[in-house]
Scaffold this motif. Structure first.
Motif, PDB file in Angstrom:
ATOM      1  N   ARG A  97       0.638  -1.252   0.183  1.00  0.00           N
ATOM      2  CA  ARG A  97      -0.050  -0.102  -0.091  1.00  0.00           C
ATOM      3  C   ARG A  97       0.852   1.422  -0.025  1.00  0.00           C
ATOM      4  O   ARG A  97       0.397   2.230  -0.362  1.00  0.00           O
ATOM      5  CB  ARG A  97      -0.846   0.081   1.394  1.00  0.00           C
ATOM      6  CG  ARG A  97      -1.811  -1.107   1.109  1.00  0.00           C
ATOM      7  CD  ARG A  97      -2.509  -0.987   2.564  1.00  0.00           C
ATOM      8  NE  ARG A  97      -1.784  -1.448   3.679  1.00  0.00           N
ATOM      9  CZ  ARG A  97      -1.722  -1.572   4.977  1.00  0.00           C
ATOM     10  NH1 ARG A  97      -3.046  -1.251   5.240  1.00  0.00           N
ATOM     11  NH2 ARG A  97      -0.823  -1.530   5.739  1.00  0.00           N
ATOM     12  N   GLY A 122      12.385   2.786 -16.418  1.00  0.00           N
ATOM     13  CA  GLY A 122      12.039   4.078 -16.635  1.00  0.00           C
ATOM     14  C   GLY A 122      10.479   4.392 -16.480  1.00  0.00           C
ATOM     15  O   GLY A 122      10.231   5.390 -16.451  1.00  0.00           O
ATOM     16  N   PHE A 133       7.571   4.590   0.691  1.00  0.00           N
ATOM     17  CA  PHE A 133       7.141   5.969   1.081  1.00  0.00           C
ATOM     18  C   PHE A 133       7.335   5.949   2.572  1.00  0.00           C
ATOM     19  O   PHE A 133       6.391   5.098   3.169  1.00  0.00           O
ATOM     20  CB  PHE A 133       5.911   6.582   0.455  1.00  0.00           C
ATOM     21  CG  PHE A 133       6.145   6.804  -1.004  1.00  0.00           C
ATOM     22  CD1 PHE A 133       6.667   7.980  -1.668  1.00  0.00           C
ATOM     23  CD2 PHE A 133       5.644   5.799  -2.133  1.00  0.00           C
ATOM     24  CE1 PHE A 133       6.779   7.991  -2.965  1.00  0.00           C
ATOM     25  CE2 PHE A 133       5.788   6.160  -3.383  1.00  0.00           C
ATOM     26  CZ  PHE A 133       6.223   7.239  -3.791  1.00  0.00           C
ATOM     27  N   PRO A 157       1.792   8.057   3.881  1.00  0.00           N
ATOM     28  CA  PRO A 157       2.553   7.113   2.790  1.00  0.00           C
ATOM     29  C   PRO A 157       1.948   6.611   1.918  1.00  0.00           C
ATOM     30  O   PRO A 157       2.045   6.475   0.737  1.00  0.00           O
ATOM     31  CB  PRO A 157       3.499   6.328   3.609  1.00  0.00           C
ATOM     32  CG  PRO A 157       3.221   6.605   4.830  1.00  0.00           C
ATOM     33  CD  PRO A 157       2.500   7.946   5.356  1.00  0.00           C
ATOM     34  N   GLN A 158       0.508   6.257   2.302  1.00  0.00           N
ATOM     35  CA  GLN A 158      -0.560   5.467   1.326  1.00  0.00           C
ATOM     36  C   GLN A 158      -0.960   6.166   0.405  1.00  0.00           C
ATOM     37  O   GLN A 158      -1.198   6.062  -0.648  1.00  0.00           O
ATOM     38  CB  GLN A 158      -1.592   4.817   2.461  1.00  0.00           C
ATOM     39  CG  GLN A 158      -1.081   3.787   2.952  1.00  0.00           C
ATOM     40  CD  GLN A 158      -2.035   2.630   3.777  1.00  0.00           C
ATOM     41  OE1 GLN A 158      -3.296   2.793   3.358  1.00  0.00           O
ATOM     42  NE2 GLN A 158      -1.788   2.199   4.789  1.00  0.00           N
ATOM     43  N   LYS A 183       0.597   9.020  -0.774  1.00  0.00           N
ATOM     44  CA  LYS A 183       1.705   9.390  -1.653  1.00  0.00           C
ATOM     45  C   LYS A 183       1.957   8.325  -2.707  1.00  0.00           C
ATOM     46  O   LYS A 183       1.974   8.376  -4.047  1.00  0.00           O
ATOM     47  CB  LYS A 183       3.027   9.251  -0.907  1.00  0.00           C
ATOM     48  CG  LYS A 183       3.222  10.497  -0.081  1.00  0.00           C
ATOM     49  CD  LYS A 183       4.516  10.252   0.729  1.00  0.00           C
ATOM     50  CE  LYS A 183       4.710  11.651   1.678  1.00  0.00           C
ATOM     51  NZ  LYS A 183       5.076  12.929   0.882  1.00  0.00           N
ATOM     52  N   ALA A 184       1.665   6.893  -2.409  1.00  0.00           N
ATOM     53  CA  ALA A 184       1.784   5.877  -3.056  1.00  0.00           C
ATOM     54  C   ALA A 184       0.412   5.595  -3.996  1.00  0.00           C
ATOM     55  O   ALA A 184       0.680   5.514  -5.147  1.00  0.00           O
ATOM     56  CB  ALA A 184       1.849   4.358  -2.362  1.00  0.00           C
ATOM     57  N   VAL A 232       1.029   8.160  -6.814  1.00  0.00           N
ATOM     58  CA  VAL A 232       2.113   7.748  -8.032  1.00  0.00           C
ATOM     59  C   VAL A 232       1.425   6.590  -8.833  1.00  0.00           C
ATOM     60  O   VAL A 232       1.608   6.673 -10.119  1.00  0.00           O
ATOM     61  CB  VAL A 232       3.385   7.248  -7.008  1.00  0.00           C
ATOM     62  CG1 VAL A 232       4.299   6.603  -8.058  1.00  0.00           C
ATOM     63  CG2 VAL A 232       3.985   8.346  -6.388  1.00  0.00           C
ATOM     64  N   ASP A 233       0.688   5.739  -7.955  1.00  0.00           N
ATOM     65  CA  ASP A 233       0.001   4.711  -8.860  1.00  0.00           C
ATOM     66  C   ASP A 233      -0.992   5.301  -9.684  1.00  0.00           C
ATOM     67  O   ASP A 233      -1.167   4.821 -10.789  1.00  0.00           O
ATOM     68  CB  ASP A 233      -0.516   3.885  -7.819  1.00  0.00           C
ATOM     69  CG  ASP A 233      -1.225   2.608  -8.483  1.00  0.00           C
ATOM     70  OD1 ASP A 233      -0.216   1.877  -9.206  1.00  0.00           O
ATOM     71  OD2 ASP A 233      -2.193   2.182  -8.517  1.00  0.00           O
ATOM     72  N   ALA A 247       0.586   6.776 -12.846  1.00  0.00           N
ATOM     73  CA  ALA A 247       1.187   5.687 -13.698  1.00  0.00           C
ATOM     74  C   ALA A 247      -0.116   4.776 -14.483  1.00  0.00           C
ATOM     75  O   ALA A 247       0.073   4.633 -15.628  1.00  0.00           O
ATOM     76  CB  ALA A 247       1.880   4.529 -12.998  1.00  0.00           C
ATOM     77  N   SER A 248      -1.139   4.786 -13.829  1.00  0.00           N
ATOM     78  CA  SER A 248      -2.346   4.256 -14.481  1.00  0.00           C
ATOM     79  C   SER A 248      -3.082   5.061 -15.346  1.00  0.00           C
ATOM     80  O   SER A 248      -3.307   4.728 -16.402  1.00  0.00           O
ATOM     81  CB  SER A 248      -3.226   3.567 -13.194  1.00  0.00           C
ATOM     82  OG  SER A 248      -2.696   2.918 -12.544  1.00  0.00           O
ATOM     83  N   ALA A 260      11.729   7.984 -12.392  1.00  0.00           N
ATOM     84  CA  ALA A 260      11.156   7.311 -13.813  1.00  0.00           C
ATOM     85  C   ALA A 260      11.214   8.494 -14.723  1.00  0.00           C
ATOM     86  O   ALA A 260      11.533   9.498 -14.413  1.00  0.00           O
ATOM     87  CB  ALA A 260       9.746   6.690 -13.529  1.00  0.00           C
ATOM     88  N   MET A 278       9.062  11.285 -13.500  1.00  0.00           N
ATOM     89  CA  MET A 278       8.686  11.724 -12.128  1.00  0.00           C
ATOM     90  C   MET A 278      10.172  11.728 -11.605  1.00  0.00           C
ATOM     91  O   MET A 278      11.037  11.007 -11.705  1.00  0.00           O
ATOM     92  CB  MET A 278       8.181  10.293 -11.703  1.00  0.00           C
ATOM     93  CG  MET A 278       7.823  10.211 -10.209  1.00  0.00           C
ATOM     94  SD  MET A 278       7.209   8.697  -9.444  1.00  0.00           S
ATOM     95  CE  MET A 278       7.704   9.201  -7.548  1.00  0.00           C
ATOM     96  N   LEU A 307      11.641  12.360  -7.415  1.00  0.00           N
ATOM     97  CA  LEU A 307      11.286  12.160  -6.166  1.00  0.00           C
ATOM     98  C   LEU A 307      12.443  12.802  -5.076  1.00  0.00           C
ATOM     99  O   LEU A 307      13.539  12.828  -5.327  1.00  0.00           O
ATOM    100  CB  LEU A 307      11.481  10.542  -5.661  1.00  0.00           C
ATOM    101  CG  LEU A 307      11.154  10.262  -4.176  1.00  0.00           C
ATOM    102  CD1 LEU A 307       9.672  10.490  -4.122  1.00  0.00           C
ATOM    103  CD2 LEU A 307      11.522   8.500  -4.236  1.00  0.00           C
TER     104      LEU A 307
END
Lengths: 64, 209
Positions: A28, A36, A60, B124-125, B127-128, B131-132, B135-136, B164, B167, B169
């Motif tokens: 999660r 990349g 994270f 943090p969740q 944040k992820a 980012v997901d 990407a999606s 990436a 991206m 960070l």
């Protein structure tokens, strides 16, 4: 062999989901970069790690 | 101060082509805490034309030690308080606000107009998740995220790297607010400055670090 966060690991042939299930990563709160690109979480099951792949897994942390 | 005077002053500092590039850009800031509030102020001062500010939270007394709010704003929506502070610093920036919690479902729509997206959440969740979602649903957009700026560790550990193709960070990657080391204004602002500068560099066509 697959280079994951700088270390060569015997992970070729595993999907990202299979690899992660053998680690302590909290899915999660991570992002996985391969070649990349960030791999969307919905593609973890379908993405197979290949010999020579270079992968980075970012976990994270809190604060902002 | 007229709009023309403001633009002339910016043009003198960065040159007219870059001023125009910044003025035509739209940047979304997701999360308006210690990172997001300072990112938004920096970008507004630099002349970014349009800011999209997103947060569900209200200003709390416990935020004031590191976030760009004032005691008189306690209890206000962060979106409203930050709009006020940004416009006080840079009156001609166009600010759009969304007072809601960003989710994987609404992210693409909220960020539709943004040229660059800043991830500035504290969780943090979240944040992820962003980012997901990037990407999606919007892999072509630039994303500038942050992880690791808690405590009073060395400022030189805060850095920016390209994770990436589209991206970046920022942060030290490890110092976690959950470890009880607190968050100190200068270190959070340092990370916010990395993010804001990275946004300006992306807009200017400097897409490496």
């Amino acid at each position: 062999m697959v280079k994951i966060n700088g270390e060569w690991e015997d992970a070729a042939g595993k999907t990202i989901a299979e690899y992660l299930s053998g680690t302590s990563y909290d899915v999660r709160r991570i992002a996985v970069e391969k070649g990349g690109e960030i791999v969307p979480k919905c593609a973890y099951d379908a993405t197979t790690l290949m010999d020579g792949d270079v992968v980075e897994i970012v976990s994270f942390v809190g604060g902002g | 101060m007229t709009k023309e005077e403001w633009e002339q002053a910016l043009s003198k500092r960065v040159g007219e082509p870059l001023r125009r590039t910044f003025a035509e850009a739209t940047v979304a800031v997701c999360g308006l805490g210690g990172l997001g509030s300072h990112i938004a102020l920096s970008l507004a001062r630099a002349g970014v034309g349009r800011l999209v500010l997103i947060d569900f939270d209200r200003v709390d007394l416990s935020n004031l030690h590191r976030q760009a709010y004032f005691p008189s704003q306690i209890g206000e929506n962060k979106t409203d308080a930050l709009r006020e502070n940004v416009l006080a610093a840079a009156p001609y920036v166009c600010v759009r606000t969304h007072c809601l919690r960003m989710t994987a479902q609404n992210a693409a729509e909220l960020l539709e107009d943004a040229d660059v997206v800043c991830e500035a959440f504290d969780d943090p969740q979240a944040k992820a998740m962003l980012v997901d979602a990037a990407a999606s649903y919007f892999p072509g957009k630039w994303l500038v995220a942050a992880s690791g700026m808690a405590g009073i560790g060395s400022p030189n550990r805060i850095c920016t790297r390209k994770l990436a193709k589209r991206m970046f960070l920022c942060g030290d990657g490890t110092s976690d607010a959950a470890d009880g080391i607190g968050l100190a204004a200068p270190r959070v602002m340092l990370c916010a400055a990395h993010q804001a500068l990275t946004v300006l560099r992306i807009l200017a066509g400097e897409t490496d670090v």
